[in-house]
Design an enzyme around this catalytic site. Structure first.
Site, PDB file in Angstrom:
ATOM      1  N   LEU A 285      -6.014 -52.069  18.586  1.00 44.60           N
ATOM      2  CA  LEU A 285      -6.257 -52.037  20.116  1.00 44.60           C
ATOM      3  C   LEU A 285      -5.638 -53.054  20.418  1.00 44.60           C
ATOM      4  O   LEU A 285      -5.821 -54.326  20.271  1.00 44.60           O
ATOM      5  CB  LEU A 285      -7.685 -51.896  20.431  1.00 44.60           C
ATOM      6  N   SER A 286      -4.972 -52.815  21.786  1.00 35.84           N
ATOM      7  CA  SER A 286      -4.224 -54.197  22.570  1.00 35.84           C
ATOM      8  C   SER A 286      -5.105 -54.464  23.268  1.00 35.84           C
ATOM      9  O   SER A 286      -6.406 -54.175  23.570  1.00 35.84           O
ATOM     10  CB  SER A 286      -3.153 -53.637  23.598  1.00 35.84           C
ATOM     11  N   ALA A 287      -4.909 -55.559  23.774  1.00 35.86           N
ATOM     12  CA  ALA A 287      -6.097 -56.454  24.633  1.00 35.86           C
ATOM     13  C   ALA A 287      -6.291 -55.595  26.119  1.00 35.86           C
ATOM     14  O   ALA A 287      -5.421 -55.084  26.395  1.00 35.86           O
ATOM     15  CB  ALA A 287      -5.432 -57.921  25.193  1.00 35.86           C
TER      16      ALA A 287
ATOM     17  N   ARG B 112     -14.714 -48.981  26.065  1.00 36.80           N
ATOM     18  CA  ARG B 112     -13.745 -49.516  24.993  1.00 36.80           C
ATOM     19  C   ARG B 112     -14.623 -49.541  23.625  1.00 36.80           C
ATOM     20  O   ARG B 112     -13.818 -49.452  22.593  1.00 36.80           O
ATOM     21  CB  ARG B 112     -13.309 -50.660  25.337  1.00 36.80           C
TER      22      ARG B 112
END
Length: 360
Positions: free
Chosen positions: A63-65, A38
């Site tokens: 970026l989402s969690a 990530r």
């Protein structure tokens, strides 16, 4: 949305925590999360936040969690050969993970509103193909990204087996999204603060299931002062692979199988967390990025170059185990497929082709 799991020190720590919290529940999803770091999708200088369960935003890049992505990947129920459409494809992080599951005979398309984000996603994709050993452990469906508003997709576009929308969808756009889905397909999107899985069971029938409470920014609608009709976003064509491409896929598949038979691959890494001294810096804050916590967008301070280094309290070095030499580095993993290709009695140009011209 985020902060549901403990922060990790690296990508494997993050995945361990997501598994423990039951966000990652299947082996295949775990494998692709471990295969793609990530942190590689963060801008240089921001990676300190990469392994926290928080969304991250810098300019148009978002970026989402991690807990959101893991729930999405589980809900999509991906299989080899499926077609996938990512609406609001962003950095390409999710699309790249999907590509590792659907394989070379799938379809992997993304639509992103911002041109600079599409360029960033292409850079991250090229870096993954050129530099990651994980690329050689999977068969891959390379994502193709186009610039455009996902609410303006051409009406004659083909339908997809799996669709994900990474922005909040209003109720009046729900049917628009459903039409893009094949019968038997799965659509995952946030509707009214609920991440929702929708399965198309027939030409005019769907089943819905709420997965998780979320908070997403809404889809952007283009405002047009002259009321002109927008040009439809044209999605990439679905094409048949060339004979040359097919040969590379099958040769790599055969070599990977032979290499794995000679040296069976280990399962996903489960590393014991190592206690070690870490240092952090006290610096003058310079706000230029944001993280999402719950429904709030929180400024995240960046650090300047002049600093005073201090050791974190309560962090002690773990004593060395018996029989281990202090400071002994871990044995590097071997890229079995690469070694097989390089050992073939073939011209160097053909070896380079089989390795996707990777220099690593």
């Amino acid at each position: 949305m985020g902060g549901a799991v403990s922060a990790g020190e690296d990508n494997d720590d993050l995945i361990d925590n997501l598994k423990e919290a039951q966000y990652i529940r299947t082996c295949r999803v775990e494998q692709v999360f471990r295969a793609i770091d990530r942190g590689d999708y963060y801008l240089e200088g921001y990676r300190d936040n990469a392994y926290k369960d928080l969304a991250w935003k810098h300019g148009n890049i978002h970026l989402s969690a991690p807990c959101i992505y893991s729930e999405v990947m589980e809900a999509l129920n991906l299989q080899q050969g499926l077609s996938f459409l990512n609406l609001g494809s962003g950095t390409g992080y999710l699309s790249t993970m999907v590509g590792l599951i659907i394989g070379p005979f799938g379809v992997n398309h993304g639509v992103e509103l911002h041109k600079d984000v599409v360029e960033y996603a292409k850079e991250r994709l090229e870096d993954f193909i050129k530099n990651s050993d994980s690329f050689d452990k999977f068969e891959f469906c390379e994502p193709h990204f186009v610039v455009g508003n996902c609410l303006e997709i051409a009406s004659d576009c083909h339908q997809y087996d799996r669709i994900y929308c990474g922005a909040g969808v209003q109720k009046d756009h729900e049917n628009y999204m459903k039409v893009l889905l094949k019968v038997g397909g799965i659509l995952v999107m946030p509707i009214e603060d609920q991440l929702t899985q929708i399965t198309r069971t027939g030409q005019s029938s769907w089943e819905s299931k709420n997965i998780l409470a979320v908070s997403f920014a809404p889809l952007v609608q283009q405002s047009r002062a002259d009321n002109s009709k927008p040009e439809g976003v044209v999605l990439p064509a679905v094409t048949v692979r060339s004979l040359q491409d097919l040969a590379r896929i099958y040769i790599r598949r055969t070599l990977r199988r032979l290499a794995n038979e000679e040296s069976p691959p280990r399962g996903p890494a489960h590393r014991a967390a190592q206690k070690r001294k870490r240092r952090r810096c006290r610096r003058h804050p310079r706000v230029s990025t944001y993280v999402f916590v719950g429904n709030q967008l929180i400024p995240q301070a960046m650090e300047s170059e002049d600093e005073e280094r201090v050791e974190e309290d309560g962090k002690e070095e773990e004593p060395e185990k018996d029989g281990e030499e202090p400071g002994q580095p871990e044995e590097p993993q071997v890229n079995l497929l690469r070694d097989k290709v390089l050992g073939l009695p073939l011209p160097e140009a053909l070896k380079a082709f089989l390795l996707y011209y990777r220099e690593k």
